[in-house]
Design an enzyme around this catalytic site. Structure first.
Site, mmCIF file in Angstrom:
data_model
loop_
_atom_site.group_PDB
_atom_site.id
_atom_site.type_symbol
_atom_site.label_atom_id
_atom_site.label_comp_id
_atom_site.label_asym_id
_atom_site.label_seq_id
_atom_site.Cartn_x
_atom_site.Cartn_y
_atom_site.Cartn_z
ATOM 1 N N ASP A 189 36.338 27.721 13.341
ATOM 2 C CA ASP A 189 37.877 27.533 13.034
ATOM 3 C C ASP A 189 37.188 26.301 14.061
ATOM 4 O O ASP A 189 36.462 25.476 14.109
ATOM 5 C CB ASP A 189 39.334 28.288 13.776
ATOM 6 C CG ASP A 189 40.245 27.247 13.717
ATOM 7 O OD1 ASP A 189 40.660 26.991 13.281
ATOM 8 O OD2 ASP A 189 41.198 27.351 15.102
ATOM 9 N N SER A 190 38.275 25.214 14.352
ATOM 10 C CA SER A 190 38.510 23.966 14.434
ATOM 11 C C SER A 190 38.822 23.989 16.262
ATOM 12 O O SER A 190 38.724 23.299 16.952
ATOM 13 C CB SER A 190 39.882 22.764 14.661
ATOM 14 O OG SER A 190 40.930 23.581 14.406
ATOM 15 N N TYR B 254 41.697 18.728 13.783
ATOM 16 C CA TYR B 254 41.213 18.699 12.585
ATOM 17 C C TYR B 254 42.364 18.280 11.916
ATOM 18 O O TYR B 254 42.708 18.033 10.520
ATOM 19 C CB TYR B 254 40.565 19.837 11.668
ATOM 20 C CG TYR B 254 39.360 20.574 11.672
ATOM 21 C CD1 TYR B 254 38.497 19.526 13.180
ATOM 22 C CD2 TYR B 254 38.358 20.984 10.959
ATOM 23 C CE1 TYR B 254 37.155 20.018 12.931
ATOM 24 C CE2 TYR B 254 37.017 21.447 11.605
ATOM 25 C CZ TYR B 254 36.193 20.997 12.732
ATOM 26 O OH TYR B 254 35.542 21.271 12.615
ATOM 27 N N GLY B 255 43.989 19.059 11.909
ATOM 28 C CA GLY B 255 44.338 19.211 11.398
ATOM 29 C C GLY B 255 45.382 17.446 10.917
ATOM 30 O O GLY B 255 46.023 17.095 10.046
ATOM 31 N N CYS C 95 40.232 27.702 9.451
ATOM 32 C CA CYS C 95 40.542 27.185 9.695
ATOM 33 C C CYS C 95 41.625 27.203 8.485
ATOM 34 O O CYS C 95 41.072 26.393 7.345
ATOM 35 C CB CYS C 95 40.107 26.011 9.970
ATOM 36 S SG CYS C 95 40.652 24.628 10.270
ATOM 37 N N ASN C 96 42.927 26.570 8.104
ATOM 38 C CA ASN C 96 44.151 26.243 7.473
ATOM 39 C C ASN C 96 43.707 25.155 6.695
ATOM 40 O O ASN C 96 43.431 24.878 5.696
ATOM 41 C CB ASN C 96 45.697 26.560 7.693
ATOM 42 C CG ASN C 96 45.769 27.844 7.156
ATOM 43 O OD1 ASN C 96 46.297 28.808 6.883
ATOM 44 N ND2 ASN C 96 45.658 28.335 8.491
ATOM 45 N N THR C 97 43.770 23.809 7.866
ATOM 46 C CA THR C 97 43.592 22.582 7.356
ATOM 47 C C THR C 97 42.138 22.228 6.567
ATOM 48 O O THR C 97 41.578 22.422 5.648
ATOM 49 C CB THR C 97 43.183 22.013 8.818
ATOM 50 O OG1 THR C 97 44.198 21.968 9.263
ATOM 51 C CG2 THR C 97 43.075 20.481 7.988
ATOM 52 N N GLU D 196 49.007 27.088 22.925
ATOM 53 C CA GLU D 196 47.740 26.633 23.395
ATOM 54 C C GLU D 196 48.031 26.771 25.127
ATOM 55 O O GLU D 196 47.417 26.998 26.030
ATOM 56 C CB GLU D 196 47.107 25.156 23.012
ATOM 57 C CG GLU D 196 46.496 25.495 22.073
ATOM 58 C CD GLU D 196 44.905 25.293 21.597
ATOM 59 O OE1 GLU D 196 44.302 24.897 22.753
ATOM 60 O OE2 GLU D 196 44.413 25.151 20.135
ATOM 61 N N CYS E 75 49.235 28.070 9.418
ATOM 62 C CA CYS E 75 47.762 27.579 10.569
ATOM 63 C C CYS E 75 47.879 29.093 11.658
ATOM 64 O O CYS E 75 48.383 28.976 11.369
ATOM 65 C CB CYS E 75 49.100 26.491 11.523
ATOM 66 S SG CYS E 75 48.242 25.906 12.793
ATOM 67 N N THR E 76 46.619 29.174 12.359
ATOM 68 C CA THR E 76 45.726 29.525 13.042
ATOM 69 C C THR E 76 47.182 29.797 14.142
ATOM 70 O O THR E 76 46.986 31.302 14.392
ATOM 71 C CB THR E 76 44.863 29.149 13.754
ATOM 72 O OG1 THR E 76 44.981 28.066 13.782
ATOM 73 C CG2 THR E 76 43.780 29.355 12.091
ATOM 74 N N HIS E 77 47.572 29.372 14.494
ATOM 75 C CA HIS E 77 48.757 29.183 15.929
ATOM 76 C C HIS E 77 49.759 30.239 15.696
ATOM 77 O O HIS E 77 50.087 30.305 16.327
ATOM 78 C CB HIS E 77 48.376 27.552 16.562
ATOM 79 C CG HIS E 77 47.276 27.248 16.921
ATOM 80 N ND1 HIS E 77 45.642 27.444 16.999
ATOM 81 C CD2 HIS E 77 47.038 26.985 18.630
ATOM 82 C CE1 HIS E 77 45.135 27.039 17.242
ATOM 83 N NE2 HIS E 77 45.729 26.869 18.436
HETATM 84 N N1 DGL Z 1 43.091 25.756 13.240
HETATM 85 C C1 DGL Z 1 43.990 24.391 12.514
HETATM 86 C C2 DGL Z 1 44.583 25.131 11.345
HETATM 87 O O1 DGL Z 1 44.553 26.317 10.924
HETATM 88 C C3 DGL Z 1 44.827 23.995 13.833
HETATM 89 C C4 DGL Z 1 44.566 23.238 14.902
HETATM 90 C C5 DGL Z 1 43.689 22.037 14.184
HETATM 91 O O2 DGL Z 1 44.736 21.272 13.751
HETATM 92 O O3 DGL Z 1 42.980 22.061 13.858
HETATM 93 O O4 DGL Z 1 45.040 23.981 10.155
#
Ligand code: DGL
Length: 290
Positions: free
Chosen positions: A22-23, A54-55, A85-87, A164, A197-199
């Site tokens: 993941d990012s 990464y987003g 990571c979704n992105t 976070e 998104c992971t969060h």
């Molecule tokens: N992990 C990223 C996602 O799921 C979110 C955080 C980022 O922007 O890197 O897209």
């Protein structure tokens, strides 16, 4: 940093780890679901905390970072790679599948499959980073699945730092930001909302309260864990041990990673190993399969 290699290089294929990247540390929400579903699996994790988020980066940059992250993880001889990571799943899954010599499971396709099943003829909402939403990856996956309903997509970038920071779900700041991002989706009464998104699963209760009981909230981590179990099952690669291990790497500030990670994983991550981004670049240039 010295790369920690598998302790037993002669281990059977089923005993090889699942690699996850993941990012940053958000991907631990996906790891949590994988370990709930398959507690006997070893997981080796890389969070690219030095280059998060990464987003908001271009698809080209995210693709390159994703290939570097994957190249690093290939050193552990994994049986499968999960793009938590979704992105990165949205913009890099094809590049990863072309370059990585093991099955690659992202979070977008499993979420889309589950959403299609749950939504029936209803509309499907997606929230995610700017990069995820701009990519149109969920809409494309849903259209490949023949979904007829409207796809309502909204970027919700402020939610990552809010989570976070550890804000409570009933914090007025959380509720006011969510109200702003979700009001269009609320108005259109989406049947399913993909928390892309992971969060975002960490805000599940607050989002459910705002969206109301008519909208099913979908955590891509759970859908992805099912997809991983399916792929391993098809390949006969399920671990048959009672419990596995988790080994975490971070490209920056392993102390912060370990401290914040608990909320995402639901338990301690143990020691976090720091790996420089220069090492990721070097491994990638050596060739991911070497
Ligand atoms: N992990 C990223 C996602 O799921 C979110 C955080 C980022 O922007 O890197 O897209």
């Amino acid at each position: 940093m010295t790369c920690v290699r598998p302790d037993n290089p002669a281990s059977s294929d089923a005993a090889r780890p699942i690699a996850v990247f993941d990012s940053g540390l958000g991907g631990l929400t996906v790891v949590r679901r994988i370990l709930d579903r398959m507690p006997g699996e070893d997981v080796v994790y890389l969070g690219d905390s030095a280059r998060v988020p990464y987003g908001i980066k271009s698809p080209e940059t995210v693709r390159e970072f994703a290939l570097q992250d994957a190249a690093f993880l290939m050193q552990f001889d994994p049986k499968l790679l999960v793009v938590a990571c979704n992105t990165a799943s949205a913009v890099a899954i094809e590049a990863l599948r072309e370059n990585i010599p093991v099955p690659v499971v992202g979070v977008v396709e499993p979420a889309a499959r589950q959403a299609a099943t749950l939504a029936g003829d209803g509309d499907i909402g997606v929230i995610g980073t700017e990069g995820t939403i701009d990519s149109g990856a969920h809409a494309a996956a849903l259209s490949r699945l023949g979904v007829q309903g409207e796809i309502l997509a909204a970027a919700a970038p402020l939610l990552v730092p809010i989570v976070e920071e550890g804000r409570a779900q009933d914090d007025p700041i959380v509720l006011s930001v969510l109200t702003d991002y979700l009001h269009e989706l609320q108005r259109k009464r989406a049947a399913v909302l993909i928390l892309g998104c992971t969060h975002y699963p960490l805000l599940m209760r607050a989002i459910a309260k705002l969206m109301g009981p008519e909208t099913v909230l979908l955590d891509p981590g759970a859908a992805t864990a099912e997809a991983v179990a399916d792929v391993l099952g098809e390949l006969g690669l399920n671990s048959n041990r009672p419990s596995g291990t988790l080994r975490c790497h971070s490209t920056d500030n392993p102390q912060r990673f370990a401290r914040v990670a608990r909320r995402f994983l639901g338990r301690d991550v143990g020691d976090v190993i720091r790996v420089g981004t220069d090492e990721l670049v070097a491994v990638r240039h050596k060739g991911v399969t070497s």
